[in-house]
Design an enzyme around this catalytic site. Structure first.
Site, PDB file in Angstrom:
ATOM      1  CG  HIS A   5      -1.844   1.135   1.292  1.00 52.49           C
ATOM      2  ND1 HIS A   5      -2.986   1.200   0.529  1.00 52.49           N
ATOM      3  CD2 HIS A   5      -1.815   2.275   2.009  1.00 52.49           C
ATOM      4  CE1 HIS A   5      -3.616   2.323   0.777  1.00 52.49           C
ATOM      5  NE2 HIS A   5      -2.917   2.996   1.676  1.00 52.49           N
ATOM      6  CB  THR A  60      -6.666   9.505   5.202  1.00 51.15           C
ATOM      7  OG1 THR A  60      -5.963   8.532   5.977  1.00 51.15           O
ATOM      8  CG2 THR A  60      -5.686  10.280   4.340  1.00 51.15           C
TER       9      THR A  60
END
Length: 147
Positions: A5, A60
């Protein structure tokens, strides 16, 4: 996107379909040109989008909360939906070096018992090389940390 990721994540362009039709092979059959550089710029934009959100907002958390809710819904309701989740990728894909225990983001079927299975992913030779590179990136970091 599969693999790590982050910067070495792999876009599976060969698996993108529109209405069940593979996108890139459809473009090729219709002799519609596309450039690998454009695809790489799109992949890089996806990778950099998290950094952009953090730069603008500082966090986020909404996306993380939404993702966790979606995962929990699939598990609790035994929906058997496919989600990109980090799983132990040992010996699952040709692009992952044998015997290396790394966790990679892969399309996994989630149900009441957790990961029910991993979706069979066909990789082009280039995608397999990129996934192997992504796995090696994580493997090297694990070795530096003594994991």
């Amino acid at each position: 996107m599969v693999g790590e990721h982050g910067d070495s994540s792999v876009a599976l362009w060969s698996g993108i379909t529109v209405g069940g039709v593979p996108l890139l092979s459809s473009l090729e059959k219709q002799q519609i040109a596309y450039e690998q550089e454009v695809l790489e710029r799109i992949r890089q934009a996806v990778v950099n989008s998290a950094y952009e959100v953090i730069r603008l907002k500082g966090y986020t958390s909404w996306a993380i909360g939404y993702s966790v809710a979606s995962l929990a819904r699939s598990i609790l309701r035994d929906q058997r939906r496919i989600h990109p989740v980090s799983i132990l990728a040992r010996d699952l894909l040709d692009g992952v070096p044998k015997g290396r225990e790394v966790f990679l983001s892969l399309p996994a079927l989630l149900g009441r018992s957790g990961v029910v299975g991993v979706t069979s992913v066909h990789l082009t030779d280039e995608e397999a090389v990129r996934l192997s590179t992504s796995a090696n990136t994580l493997w090297e970091i694990q070795q530096q940390l003594g994991l």
